[in-house]
Each structure stands twice: as C-alpha cells, then as structure tokens.
Design an enzyme around this catalytic site. Structure first.
Site: not given
Ligand code: SP5
Ligand code: ZN
Length: 330
Positions: A154, A190, A192, A274
């Site tokens: 991120h 991931d 996200h 995740d």
C-alpha cells in the site's frame, strides 16, 4: 526454500488503528511474527544493502519524514504512536511543515498506519530482508521467500497507508532492473489492492503489475483497484466478497496468461494470506488447502520468483497458510 527475516522487523509494535469511528487493536501486530516463523523453519538474516535501493522508489522527502516522524511526535509532547488526523485531499501544497500533524497528513492516506518508535527500523530491515531474498533469486534460486513485515504494497512513492511504509515489491523490482533484468512482473494476491505498487509503476514499459483483490467498491482501499484502471502495464481483477477457489482460480488464470505475454525475467509475488476464510478483516473464502495448488499454478510460469509477505491476520491459520503457499513452489 530459502527464507529471509531480520529480528529488527519485530520491533514495530502498533497498538491500535482507527476505522469505522473507533480505535481497534492493530490487526498487523507482533503476534503474526511467531505464527509465520514457527511454520517456515529456519531463516537467514539479510546483509545491509543501504538506503540507495529505497531511494529508487521513495522520495527523499518521504524517507526523511519516515525516519524523523516519531521523534517530532515526541517533541510535540505526544504519547503513544504517531497518527495523522487531517489530510490535504488531492494536490494541496504542504503548507505547514512546522507541525508534525501536517507532515503526517501529507504523507499518509489512512488512519490505520501509525508510526512508533521502532517503525523506521523495522521497515528498513524489512526492505533489506526483501533485497537479500532477491539476491538469492538473482544468483540462481528458483524461488525465495522474504518474510517482510510490516507489509509494503500500500505504500507509494511518497505516502504510507494500509500498514505499509516502504514498498518491498517495488524496491525489489527496481533493484532487479538495476541489476540487469530486462522485464519484471509483479503479481499481487493479497486480499486488498496493491495501490502503492500500481501508483509506482503505472505507465512503465519494464514492469507489469497484475492484482487480484476484493472489489474496491466494497473494500479498502476504495480509491484504487477498480477494473477500469487496467490499461497498458496494469491489470486489476477485482472479485466480490465471498469468492472461493473456483472464482479465484479463473482470475488467476487470467492474470498468469496476461503476465506471460510480457515475457518477464523475474516474477515478484506480493503474497497476502488475508484471502483466507478465517481472516478477521477480509471476506474471501479460500482454505489453507487452496494455497499450495495456487502456488503451483504460479510456479508453472517457470520464471524465477521472489515472494514477499503482505497481509494475513488470522493468526491461528497464518503459519499453515504461508507454509502451504511456499510448499507449492517446491
Ligand atoms: C497489507 C494489508 O493487508 N493491509 C490492509 C489494510 C486494511 N486496513 C483496513 C482497515 C479497515 C478494515 N475494516 C474491517 C472491518 C472488520 N469487521
Ligand atoms: Zn491485505
């Protein structure tokens, strides 16, 4: 598989994060460390490759901020971790750098990514861990694993967020190009979207970025990762909540076909556990037994591969998930 880790990465210890109107215990906590170390066997400590590889990706101003922020926070008389509280929407000039609060808002995009006393140290050594694993691949390992923590995908050229401070995948892609690799592919699996990595490489001809992630219409980071951002060297494959292996596998096929067309000399996988059904902040339905077959399909590209760790917060399943994924490359 050769695995890399530095004990200094453990010292990043965020207590809390702020979302949905309240403070929550930090999802990216130190308990993740032993969960993963306990499952992957022995690890090697990295050499120190210095600051130069970091500065190929992140701006000097951002790196200086990250290094100094906590001391400034303390000088301003604050306790606990440093948090931003006000943000310069898009394109505002940094009008007041005398206040740490202005700097925090200028270089952050969320309130989940506090800076503590040892955050810089941990993030710095996490980068060195990634560079050491990259080195192993550059000298002939078929695949290597960097247990990067805190995560990285991120973080953009001049911003932090999503528990990420320095972008390992991006730093390693640039380091590999500098070492003579002509073309690098990054596959982000991931839960996200890897917004930082996308921002860093959008428009480039020597790096392609493919990401499979939760639809940003329903999930963090909301402002990046939509399908219509796919163009040129970027491929976004957003999936609905509750996606299981069947739907995930179709997206993976698409991503791998697309990556193959760029003929990469190195593959970097941003791996987040995740996507697991037990993850406390995520909503896919992958099972532990899905990760080895998933990894085997990635491995079948036949490209030398660096795996860096991103998210994964279901601590009871985390070790098994990481081990299963790595096993798929053996
Ligand atoms: C590296 C990585 O996985 N970063 C993820 C950062 C996600 N932060 C989002 C915080 C909001 C989560 N909302 C959870 C609702 C739980 N019921
Ligand atoms: Zn994630």
């Amino acid at each position: 598989m050769r695995c890399f880790w530095d004990e200094r990465q453990r010292s990043h210890a965020p207590a809390a994060e702020f979302f949905n109107g309240e403070l929550h215990p930090a999802a990216e906590h130190q308990g993740r460390v032993d969960a993963i170390l306990g499952a992957i066997g022995s690890t090697e400590a990295p050499a120190d490759y210095g600051i130069e590889p970091i500065l190929r990706v992140h701006s000097r101003a951002y790196v200086d901020f990250l290094r100094e922020a906590f001391a400034q926070w303390r000088s301003a008389g604050r306790d606990g971790d440093a948090f931003p509280y006000t943000f310069p929407i898009v394109g505002r000039r940094p009008l007041n750098f005398d206040r740490i609060d202005a700097s925090l808002g200028h270089f952050s995009f969320d309130t989940s990514t506090p800076i503590g006393e040892r955050t810089w140290d941990a993030a710095y050594w996490s980068v060195q861990t990634a560079l050491a694993a990259l080195d192993a691949v550059l000298v002939g390992e078929r695949a290597a694993f960097a247990f990067t923590r805190p995560p990285g995908h991120h973080a953009g050229r001049n911003y932090l967020g999503g528990y990420s401070y320095l972008n390992h995948a991006a730093i390693c892609a640039e380091a590999a190009l500098a070492a003579g690799k002509r073309s690098v592919a990054i596959l982000d699996v991931d839960y996200h979207h890897g917004n930082g990595t996308q921002d860093i490489f959008a428009g480039r001809e020597d790096v392609v970025f493919a990401s499979i992630h939760a639809d940003p219409r329903t999930d963090y980071p909301f402002f990046w990762g939509h399908a219509d951002e796919s163009r040129g060297n970027i491929l976004n494959l957003p999936l609905p909540r509750d996606t299981e292996l069947a739907g995930y596998g179709d997206a993976l096929t698409q991503a791998l076909d697309w990556i193959e067309r760029s003929r990469p000399r190195l593959l970097i996988v941003s791996y987040g556990a995740d996507t697991h059904e037990a993850d406390p902040i995520s909503h896919f339905k992958l099972k532990t037994s899905d990760y080895a077959p998933m990894a085997r399909r990635i491995a079948s590209l036949g490209v030398p591969t660096l795996i860096v760790m991103e998210g994964g917060y279901a601590v009871d399943a985390l070790g098994a998930n990481v081990a299963a994924f790595l096993e798929g490359f053996e």
